[in-house]
Each structure stands twice: as structure tokens, then as C-alpha cells.
Design an enzyme around this catalytic site. Sequence first.
Site, PDB file in Angstrom:
ATOM      1  CE  LYS A   1      -1.964   3.077   2.159  1.00 59.08           C
ATOM      2  NZ  LYS A   1      -1.816   4.384   1.508  1.00 59.08           N
TER       3      LYS A   1
ATOM      4  N   GLY B   1       6.394   4.849   8.392  1.00 59.02           N
ATOM      5  CA  GLY B   1       5.704   6.175   8.735  1.00 59.02           C
ATOM      6  C   GLY B   1       5.894   6.817   9.803  1.00 59.02           C
ATOM      7  CB  SER B   2       3.783   9.484  11.213  1.00 61.26           C
ATOM      8  OG  SER B   2       2.618   9.016  11.099  1.00 61.26           O
TER       9      SER B   2
ATOM     10  N   GLY C   1       1.751   4.537  13.085  1.00 61.99           N
ATOM     11  CA  GLY C   1       2.357   3.550  13.565  1.00 61.99           C
ATOM     12  C   GLY C   1       1.575   2.755  14.603  1.00 61.99           C
TER      13      GLY C   1
ATOM     14  CD  GLU D   1      12.691   0.314  10.140  1.00 64.40           C
ATOM     15  OE1 GLU D   1      13.181   1.383  10.871  1.00 64.40           O
ATOM     16  OE2 GLU D   1      13.525  -0.687  10.110  1.00 64.40           O
TER      17      GLU D   1
ATOM     18  CB  CYS E   1      13.010   8.381   8.866  1.00 64.56           C
ATOM     19  SG  CYS E   1      14.140   7.177   8.034  1.00 64.56           S
TER      20      CYS E   1
ATOM     21  CD  GLU F   1       9.761  12.705  11.854  1.00 62.64           C
ATOM     22  OE1 GLU F   1       8.659  12.238  12.048  1.00 62.64           O
ATOM     23  OE2 GLU F   1      10.638  11.987  11.370  1.00 62.64           O
TER      24      GLU F   1
HETATM   25  P1  NAD Z   1       2.278   8.576   7.475  1.00 59.91           P
HETATM   26  O1  NAD Z   1       2.434   7.891   8.751  1.00 59.91           O
HETATM   27  O2  NAD Z   1       1.362   9.566   7.494  1.00 59.91           O
HETATM   28  O3  NAD Z   1       1.806   7.233   6.228  1.00 59.91           O
HETATM   29  C1  NAD Z   1       2.590   6.347   6.044  1.00 59.91           C
HETATM   30  C2  NAD Z   1       1.673   5.426   5.233  1.00 59.91           C
HETATM   31  O4  NAD Z   1       0.618   4.602   6.230  1.00 59.91           O
HETATM   32  C3  NAD Z   1       1.116   5.859   4.009  1.00 59.91           C
HETATM   33  O5  NAD Z   1       1.181   4.750   3.117  1.00 59.91           O
HETATM   34  C4  NAD Z   1      -0.367   6.058   4.788  1.00 59.91           C
HETATM   35  O6  NAD Z   1      -1.359   6.025   3.545  1.00 59.91           O
HETATM   36  C5  NAD Z   1      -0.297   4.948   5.570  1.00 59.91           C
HETATM   37  N1  NAD Z   1      -1.506   5.188   6.636  1.00 59.91           N
HETATM   38  C6  NAD Z   1      -2.063   6.102   7.111  1.00 59.91           C
HETATM   39  N2  NAD Z   1      -3.276   6.178   8.059  1.00 59.91           N
HETATM   40  C7  NAD Z   1      -3.140   4.619   8.140  1.00 59.91           C
HETATM   41  C8  NAD Z   1      -4.013   3.797   9.039  1.00 59.91           C
HETATM   42  N3  NAD Z   1      -4.862   4.288   9.848  1.00 59.91           N
HETATM   43  N4  NAD Z   1      -3.748   2.486   8.812  1.00 59.91           N
HETATM   44  C9  NAD Z   1      -2.734   1.973   7.735  1.00 59.91           C
HETATM   45  N5  NAD Z   1      -2.107   2.640   7.138  1.00 59.91           N
HETATM   46  C10 NAD Z   1      -2.233   3.989   7.209  1.00 59.91           C
HETATM   47  O7  NAD Z   1       3.694   8.866   7.206  1.00 59.91           O
HETATM   48  P2  NAD Z   1       4.292   9.870   5.954  1.00 59.91           P
HETATM   49  O8  NAD Z   1       3.777  11.279   6.418  1.00 59.91           O
HETATM   50  O9  NAD Z   1       3.777   9.381   4.821  1.00 59.91           O
HETATM   51  O10 NAD Z   1       5.850   9.737   6.178  1.00 59.91           O
HETATM   52  C11 NAD Z   1       6.428  10.492   6.979  1.00 59.91           C
HETATM   53  C12 NAD Z   1       6.733   9.660   8.284  1.00 59.91           C
HETATM   54  O11 NAD Z   1       7.588   8.440   7.926  1.00 59.91           O
HETATM   55  C13 NAD Z   1       7.844  10.407   8.967  1.00 59.91           C
HETATM   56  O12 NAD Z   1       7.575  10.260  10.403  1.00 59.91           O
HETATM   57  C14 NAD Z   1       8.998   9.682   8.950  1.00 59.91           C
HETATM   58  O13 NAD Z   1      10.230   9.888   9.897  1.00 59.91           O
HETATM   59  C15 NAD Z   1       8.812   8.213   8.776  1.00 59.91           C
HETATM   60  N6  NAD Z   1       9.605   7.441   7.772  1.00 59.91           N
HETATM   61  C16 NAD Z   1      10.590   6.690   8.667  1.00 59.91           C
HETATM   62  C17 NAD Z   1      11.511   5.756   8.117  1.00 59.91           C
HETATM   63  C18 NAD Z   1      12.123   4.851   8.810  1.00 59.91           C
HETATM   64  O14 NAD Z   1      13.026   3.907   8.110  1.00 59.91           O
HETATM   65  N7  NAD Z   1      12.555   4.734  10.123  1.00 59.91           N
HETATM   66  C19 NAD Z   1      11.536   5.982   6.464  1.00 59.91           C
HETATM   67  C20 NAD Z   1      10.838   6.842   6.149  1.00 59.91           C
HETATM   68  C21 NAD Z   1       9.822   7.478   6.566  1.00 59.91           C
END
Ligand code: NAD
Length: 469
Positions: free
Chosen positions: A165, A218-219, A223, A240, A274, A370
Site C-alpha cells: 500500500k 511512516g509516522s 504506527g 520504521e 526519517c 519531528e
Molecule cells: P504516515 O504515517 O502519514 O503514512 C505512512 C503510510 O501509512 C502511508 O501509506 C499512509 O497511507 C498509511 N496510513 C495512514 N493511516 C493509516 C492507517 N490508519 N492504517 C494503515 N495505514 C495508514 O507517514 P508519512 O507522512 O507518509 O511519512 C512520514 C513519516 O515516515 C515520518 O515520520 C518519517 O520519519 C517516517 N519514515 C520513517 C522511516 C524509517 O525507516 N524509520 C523511513 C521513511 C519515513
Amino acid sequence: MSAPVTAATLTHEIAVEDPSTEETIARVPRGTAEDVDRAVAAARVGARRTRTIAPADRGRLLRALAAAVDAEREELARLETRDTGKPLSLARGEVAGCVGYLDYYAGAADKLHGETIPLGPGSLAWTVREPVGVTAHIVPWNAPLSMLCRSVAPALAAGNTAVVKPAEQTPLTALRFAELAREAGLPEHAVTVVAGLGAEAGHALAGHPCIGSLTFTGSVATGRAVLRAAAEHVTPVVTELGGKSPQIVFADADLDDVAAQVVTGVTANSGQYCDAGSRLLVERGVHDELVARVVARTAALTLGPGIDDPDLGPLVSAEHHRRVSSYVALGQAEGAVVADGPRAVPDRGHFLAPVTFTGVTPEMRIAREEIFGPVLVAMPFDDEEQALALANGTDYGLGVGIHTRDVDRALRVAGQVEAGYVMINEYFAGGPSVPFGGTKLSGTGRERGLVALDGYLRDKTVVARVGPR
Ligand code: NAD
């Protein structure tokens, strides 16, 4: 001729924007929970077929996929740049990294074996490392294809299929990747992409009963939601998450080299990594000099549409631009000082000039949260102990940069920082073979390296009586 687009069809689609121009460049399906169900069902069929492929052949298929991505690297980089706004050179580097992930894990496919445990005469025990079946991958927008390949490559190497996804803002390279997997000869449904919204398709995938593992990048807030949904079926999750990574600079470091690394660390991908080095912790005696060098280098960075290959592209969306801008305003309201001079940004696109804050204290929200944009907070320290207290003083624990010529000090500090990934005298060092991940709120689990394969395998133990009783 394609069917006319009507209001009714639009509700089932997502408009994909080029953040450099704010133009819609594509429309993709907005996947529903039923679409996720269908994708997982197909991936289960695919997983049964995949288990019949010999490990060495699986490795060959992954190598073919690496070659297919490599052959299309320029097109993929341009697509990524249009989708995310990132500078073309950066996108080219990320696509090269994807080839690296696929090649690296291709080599691991036939080396995933268990152990034998002697139990004395008449008995033998051994472990088998089995694929988990269908793996799910929920991917962010900041490095879409790179994050996809980072987890999908080991998942496929381990003999699974993958349902992906992508982020709603940036689904285009993921969709092309699934086509390339087919074209490279991977079995049907080895890689299935369901574009869609997080709360719809993402939520449905995280809570699906038939997935063997879930990798979420993601965030922290999302998470937590994903972990809750996965808990229903006790699905193992690799998380992550975000960071607030410090670069710790001691007075004996090469300040010019460090200034360049600090600027790259926080402005690469417009700060949307990240592990962006978003906190500059500097020994007091060189604080002002280093900040001056950082500000001068930052002022010289070019800003523009990603496709023109500037130093900085736009932020990914209007929504994210509002979020980062609100942190810049918050920093000023908290009493921090912007050290940079004013600079113009392009009229169109979600551009934001980089910001260097001084006069920052550890309690300020800009020092703890962040921001995920090109915003650096600088803080002085007097000794190693205070440097460590500042470095460890947030809820995150992802990357740490240490800059010093003193090897003993570098190793001492590396041993005491609460972080998953420490870089000495070179920020963003590493590669596919080097495990990466966080501690504290930055997540669990590890990606990259051989250890990442553990997330996509389950061990089975067999104990057998051999010979007469
Ligand atoms: P996000 O959490 O908003 O979204 C990430 C993914 O989750 C997207 O595909 C989104 O559609 C999906 N998502 C959103 N709500 C959901 C739910 N309720 N259930 C399941 N999936 C859902 O994050 P973002 O804004 O896309 O990315 C930025 C964040 O990602 C930052 O916090 C960054 O630090 C982190 N990040 C971490 C790493 C790592 O390796 N640690 C790498 C890249 C990004």
C-alpha cells in the site's frame, strides 16, 4: 478512447499531484477494503506457487528484477521526481539504491537455512526457516520506491509474496514496480499494489487476518494505529517510524567538512528523511563559527522544481507545507531565532526555504518533535556528558552523527547514545548490507542487512526419533 471522468468515478480515484507545479499528473484507483481482500487472496495463491520455486531460482528472479529496474532507472527516477518533487539526482540515487536492495537480497535467497541440534543417540532436532506467506508493506511518501524495495526485496528473497500500500501522495513508482516484477518473470501476484488512502486501504491491510507479516514505515501516530489493527490477528509488525536525529560536533572536528554534512543532513530531500540530522549539537567554543558556516552554505543552496535538479525541491504537499510552516512559526513564538537571511521561493509549488534556528532550548517543541522539513535547531553543549544528555533527550532514537577526530571519544559516545544507527564522521553512511532501524519511538525491528530477513521468515522446529527405540 478512455472513459469520460465524472464526479462519480472521481470518488473512486485519487488525484496525484506534482508538488513542484501543483498540477495533477495522474489519477489512480482509490482501493477499498474489498480491493485489499482481493489482493491478499491473490497473493495467497501466489505464495503457494512461490514456495515451489527453488531458492536459487528465486535469487535469479530477483536478479532479473534488479536488472529490469536498472534498465528503466532514468524513467523511474523521473517518475519519482514528478511524484515527490525531489531533485532528479536524489531520485536517481534512490533508484540505484533499489537495484542495490534487489541484488543484495537476491544473493541471500539460497542461504536461508536453519540449524541442527544434537540430542544424543536416537534423537535429532533441526529448525527450518519457512516463508510467512503473504507479507504486507505500508509505505510512506518521502522515498517511495526506495522504502518499498527496502522491505519487499527481503520479503521476496525469503519466498513470500508482497501486498504493497503506497502513500496516497506518491503511488506511481510502486505501480510501475509491480508491472516490472511481472515483466521480469516473477510469478503472478508476487507483488500486488493497492493504491488507496491510509484510513481505508492501509487500515484494511494492517488488520487483515491472512497476512504473515506487516512492515510499516511512516509516522509514530500511524504506527500506533497500525500496531493496534495488527494486534487483532497477532500479526508480527516491523515498524520504521520517525526521528529527531542529532549531529554531535566536538570542537576538534573539521568544521568545513562538518558544515557540509550538517547542511546535507537536514536539507537532503528537503528534510523529509526519517534520519534527517535535524538537531545540531555543537561544543560551545565552535558553536558560532559552525552555525555561520552552516548558514552560509544553506544560503547558497538552489531551490526549484525537482526535474531541474536543484539542491532542494518542494515539500510533498500543501498539507505538509502547512505543517512544516507552522513549526517555523512555533519556533519563533517559543523564542528561537532564525539565523538565515530572507530568501525568495518559487511562486508555484510547495516550496519552503530552509531554516536554521539558534537560541533553542531542549524543552522547546521544535527541539523535541519531528518536523520533517528543512528546519535545523542548533544547541551548544559544554562537555561530553551534556552532549549525551541533549542527544538522548527526545522520545526518538533513530540516527546519530558524531563528528570528532578523537577515536576514543567517538566510540565512547557511540556506545552511550540511545539510537539504532550511529554514524561517525560521515552522515548518511551505509547501504543495503548495513542494518537500519530505531529504538524508543523510532520503531522496532531492523531493515537492510541479513537481519531484515528475520522479519519475513518463521522458524519451525522438528524433533525426530532416529533409529530404533
Ligand atoms: P504516515 O504515517 O502519514 O503514512 C505512512 C503510510 O501509512 C502511508 O501509506 C499512509 O497511507 C498509511 N496510513 C495512514 N493511516 C493509516 C492507517 N490508519 N492504517 C494503515 N495505514 C495508514 O507517514 P508519512 O507522512 O507518509 O511519512 C512520514 C513519516 O515516515 C515520518 O515520520 C518519517 O520519519 C517516517 N519514515 C520513517 C522511516 C524509517 O525507516 N524509520 C523511513 C521513511 C519515513
